[in-house]
Design a protein around this motif. Structure first.
Motif, PDB file in Angstrom:
ATOM      1  N   PHE A  60       0.875  -1.170   0.000  1.00 29.60           N
ATOM      2  CA  PHE A  60       0.000   0.000   0.000  1.00 29.60           C
ATOM      3  C   PHE A  60       0.915   1.223   0.000  1.00 29.60           C
ATOM      4  CE2 PHE A  60      -3.124   3.031   1.379  1.00 29.60           C
ATOM      5  CZ  PHE A  60      -4.341   2.520   0.944  1.00 29.60           C
ATOM      6  N   SER A 116      -4.312  -6.541   4.614  1.00 31.01           N
ATOM      7  CA  SER A 116      -4.652  -7.498   3.560  1.00 31.01           C
ATOM      8  C   SER A 116      -3.458  -7.742   2.652  1.00 31.01           C
ATOM      9  CB  SER A 116      -5.865  -7.018   2.755  1.00 31.01           C
ATOM     10  OG  SER A 116      -5.646  -5.775   2.156  1.00 31.01           O
ATOM     11  N   GLU A 174     -12.320  -5.726  -5.055  1.00 31.36           N
ATOM     12  CA  GLU A 174     -11.857  -4.806  -6.104  1.00 31.36           C
ATOM     13  C   GLU A 174     -10.437  -5.146  -6.533  1.00 31.36           C
ATOM     14  OE1 GLU A 174      -9.647  -1.563  -7.800  1.00 31.36           O
ATOM     15  OE2 GLU A 174      -9.424  -2.175  -5.692  1.00 31.36           O
ATOM     16  N   THR A 175      -9.593  -5.560  -5.592  1.00 33.31           N
ATOM     17  CA  THR A 175      -8.237  -5.984  -5.940  1.00 33.31           C
ATOM     18  C   THR A 175      -8.285  -7.172  -6.896  1.00 33.31           C
ATOM     19  OG1 THR A 175      -7.475  -5.282  -3.743  1.00 33.31           O
ATOM     20  CG2 THR A 175      -6.004  -6.707  -5.023  1.00 33.31           C
ATOM     21  N   ALA A 213     -13.304  -5.137   0.623  1.00 37.30           N
ATOM     22  CA  ALA A 213     -12.860  -4.203  -0.420  1.00 37.30           C
ATOM     23  C   ALA A 213     -11.850  -4.833  -1.356  1.00 37.30           C
ATOM     24  CB  ALA A 213     -12.274  -2.945   0.215  1.00 37.30           C
ATOM     25  N   ASP A 214     -11.191  -5.909  -0.926  1.00 45.79           N
ATOM     26  CA  ASP A 214     -10.219  -6.546  -1.806  1.00 45.79           C
ATOM     27  C   ASP A 214     -10.867  -7.376  -2.903  1.00 45.79           C
ATOM     28  OD1 ASP A 214      -7.415  -5.879  -1.181  1.00 45.79           O
ATOM     29  OD2 ASP A 214      -8.042  -6.435   0.840  1.00 45.79           O
ATOM     30  N   PHE A 239     -17.937  -3.889  -6.824  1.00 37.53           N
ATOM     31  CA  PHE A 239     -16.475  -3.865  -6.874  1.00 37.53           C
ATOM     32  C   PHE A 239     -15.922  -4.397  -8.195  1.00 37.53           C
ATOM     33  CE2 PHE A 239     -16.450  -3.785  -2.079  1.00 37.53           C
ATOM     34  CZ  PHE A 239     -15.746  -2.591  -1.970  1.00 37.53           C
ATOM     35  N   HIS A 279     -12.132  -7.735   4.889  1.00 39.74           N
ATOM     36  CA  HIS A 279     -11.359  -7.303   3.721  1.00 39.74           C
ATOM     37  C   HIS A 279     -12.196  -7.351   2.450  1.00 39.74           C
ATOM     38  CE1 HIS A 279      -7.707  -7.236   6.089  1.00 39.74           C
ATOM     39  NE2 HIS A 279      -7.861  -8.494   6.438  1.00 39.74           N
ATOM     40  N   ARG A 291      -9.403  -5.852 -10.278  1.00 39.15           N
ATOM     41  CA  ARG A 291      -8.364  -5.032 -10.916  1.00 39.15           C
ATOM     42  C   ARG A 291      -7.222  -5.884 -11.432  1.00 39.15           C
ATOM     43  NH1 ARG A 291      -4.925  -3.164  -7.299  1.00 39.15           N
ATOM     44  NH2 ARG A 291      -6.664  -2.764  -5.861  1.00 39.15           N
ATOM     45  N   ALA A 307      -3.022  -3.696  -2.556  1.00 40.89           N
ATOM     46  CA  ALA A 307      -4.133  -4.183  -1.748  1.00 40.89           C
ATOM     47  C   ALA A 307      -4.914  -2.996  -1.209  1.00 40.89           C
ATOM     48  CB  ALA A 307      -3.606  -5.054  -0.619  1.00 40.89           C
ATOM     49  N   ARG A 308      -6.005  -3.277  -0.532  1.00 37.21           N
ATOM     50  CA  ARG A 308      -6.821  -2.196  -0.004  1.00 37.21           C
ATOM     51  C   ARG A 308      -6.483  -1.839   1.442  1.00 37.21           C
ATOM     52  NH1 ARG A 308     -10.966  -0.554  -3.589  1.00 37.21           N
ATOM     53  NH2 ARG A 308     -11.275   0.982  -1.949  1.00 37.21           N
ATOM     54  N   SER A 309      -5.501  -2.512   2.013  1.00 33.55           N
ATOM     55  CA  SER A 309      -4.951  -2.142   3.313  1.00 33.55           C
ATOM     56  C   SER A 309      -3.632  -2.861   3.480  1.00 33.55           C
ATOM     57  CB  SER A 309      -5.895  -2.518   4.463  1.00 33.55           C
ATOM     58  OG  SER A 309      -5.864  -3.914   4.707  1.00 33.55           O
TER      59      SER A 309
END
Length: 556
Positions: free
Chosen positions: A23, A50, A462-463, A459-460, A513, A457, A466, A45-47
């Motif tokens: 990150f 993660s 989206e990872t 939001a990952d 996402f 997690h 992506r 990653a989103r954090s």
């Protein structure tokens, strides 16, 4: 003279690293500039937490060092939350933190912190680079420490003024990011002692832990079990040490997510051969399962755990693959093995295999149930049917882990199953699965999470979108923290803070996402949905509505 970060990135390339996680932070801008000029793949990653878990999953699936970067202060704290799992599971992850200029430390600058102190509890070694040359040296040492001996996390703090500087310090050419870095062999006397114990035993059992998978010793373990007619039980993360479809494979042993036949075999054993296991609380049901009069052989690389929880009659500090290779070779030598005893144990293997088949048959109604809400056992049955033999199931802990531990059956040995038992955190499943998928891009990887675990997690997703990963995510959704609810109700007849807002649509969240997403309420729709998701080339989440009252195998 060359920029410090160019040297560090070159070091990673020379060591065979291909993918890193993190990150971005301003302190490490020179590092990102060096990454941009390299062949390394950096996964955002989103954090930081993660990202560290992705690096852990990547390391375990690739057999190579995982690398993660993050910001000073809060970023280091988040890294620690991810490294906690790697530390408990002896997984080699190198964490890099960007530190503030040495001249401004302690003066109230943003994100100022003692990053070494924050990460020291979760690492084998931690260093603060004082000079440009020492920065390269510190990263070299951290790579060697993370992958050497018993693998584990390492940390290097890189102050901003140091990484902006140049150095003529060349990285070494002899670094290798793969592990194990060495394979010490057992002594001949130790091999003889194991075979003697085995010849004297009527009811021996092998207890295999994750160390077997980490040492890439699965083939040797299978050969040893077959040659000596010795049944194999595994810890939760030892699942995959042998093919669970083999007649000598009895499944997971312990307190949660166990096969009853595995527990019974250990409780009845007169010899327990522990391979790459710590004989921990969950595996041994609070250290009550191994009989007091059973002989114990314990083989492990880590002297700190060797014989720690059970005094070993034969303790062997050696590499597991080298040890099993020596045992298989010696067991095949004329006169080294009691062939009559081996032949007698063949009947016991048949009896145990039949008992395990009967135990699974006793759950057939749950595996085949068309009930709504869907039984978690039906979900696992469909995963057994659909995940290819070379695929990987990454399971959350808690209820998803209890059901998958008991009922998921890897048909081939190797890293086919992963659960965050290094920390027992329900937060690890999705990012670990992303790391596994990046390490094995052509494999079918399935993340099995509860609705509690996926929230950490989510939001990952989206990872995954992506990075264009063909990951399948299955959420067994019971609108609650099922394990906590059962524990509270069983122990105190209360139900405090275990329920979520009903009707949360995780499939819709996944679509937001950039993933595909479907809610599954009808068991009849489950087979095609899982099969299509695994066959898809895009990340797909299935929100499976499961029975909130379904109970997995567990002992209080």
């Amino acid at each position: 003279m060359t920029r410090v970060t160019d040297r560090i990135v070159s070091l990673f390339e020379r060591a065979g690293v291909e993918t890193v996680f993190g990150f971005p932070c301003e302190q490490l801008d020179p590092y990102y500039a060096s990454l941009a000029d390299s062949d390394l793949r950096h996964v955002l990653a989103r954090s930081e937490a993660s990202a560290a878990l992705m690096a852990d999953g990547y390391a375990r699936a690739s057999g190579s060092l995982g690398i993660v970067d993050g910001v000073s202060g809060p970023g280091a704290a988040y890294l620690g939350a991810g490294l906690c799992e790697a530390a408990g599971a002896s997984s080699p992850v190198l964490a890099l933190t960007g530190g503030n200029d040495r001249e401004t430390r302690g003066k109230g600058v943003i994100q100022d912190a003692d990053n070494e102190a924050i990460l020291d509890p979760f690492t084998k070694t931690t260093a603060d680079a004082e000079t440009p040359g020492r920065a390269v040296e510190a990263v070299e040492a951290a790579v060697r420490e993370a992958t050497g001996g018993v693998p584990g996390p390492a940390h290097v703090n890189l102050p901003e003024d140091v990484v902006r500087a140049a150095t003529d310090r060349e990285p070494r050419d002899d670094l290798d990011a793969t592990f194990p870095s060495a394979r010490p062999r057992p002594s001949a006397a130790d091999v003889d002692a194991v075979l003697e114990k085995l010849s004297d035993a009527d009811r021996p059992v092998i207890l295999a832990g994750e160390g077997i998978v980490r040492a890439d010793a699965c083939a040797e373990l299978s050969a040893f079990a077959e040659r000596t007619n010795t049944p194999v039980v595994t810890s939760m993360n030892g699942k995959g040490a042998v093919a669970e479809t083999a007649p000598y494979a009895l499944g997971v042993v312990g307190r949660w997510g166990f096969c009853q036949v595995a527990n019974d075999a250990v409780a009845d054993a007169d010899l327990v051969i522990g391979l790459g296991t710590r004989f921990g609380d969950l595996t041994t049901v609070g250290w009550s399962l191994v009989p007091d009069d059973a002989a114990v052989v314990h083989v492990d690389r880590d002297p700190a755990w060797l014989g720690r929880n059970y005094e070993a009659d034969v303790p062997i500090e050696a590499d597991l693959r080298a040890t099993l290779d020596a045992l298989v070779g010696a067991a095949g030598d004329a006169g080294r093995t009691d062939e009559a005893a081996v032949a007698d144990r063949a009947d016991r293997i048949d009896e145990l295999a039949a008992a395990r088949d009967a135990w699974r048959e006793s759950h057939a109604d749950e595996f085949e149930s068309d009930a709504s809400p869907i039984t978690p056992q039906r979900v696992i049955a469909e995963l057994n049917r659909t995940i290819p033999a070379d695929g990987v199931l990454v399971s959350a802990t808690s209820f998803p882990g209890f059901f998958s531990g008991a009922f998921y059956e890897p048909a081939e040995p190797g890293l086919r199953y992963l659960q965050a038992r290094g920390s027992d955190g329900i937060n690890a499943c999705l990012p670990q699965a992303i790391g596994v998928q990046l390490a094995r891009p052509d494999a079918s990887v399935v993340a099995l999470s509860g609705d509690g675990g996926i929230g950490y997690h989510i939001a990952d997703l989206e990872t995954a979108a992506r990075e264009d990963l063909p990951l399948t995510v299955i959420v067994t959704n019971n609108d609650s923290l099922g394990s906590s609810k059962m524990s509270q109700m069983g122990s105190y007849n209360v139900d405090q803070s275990t329920d979520f807002e009903p009707g949360v649509d995780y499939a819709q969240v996944a679509r937001g996402f950039g993933c595909a997403g479907t809610v599954i309420e009808d068991a009849a729709a489950l087979p095609d949905a899982i099969e299509s998701a695994i066959a898809s080339d895009e990340p797909t989440l299935l929100d499976v509505q499961v029975d909130p009252y379904a109970a997995p195998p567990l002992l209080v």
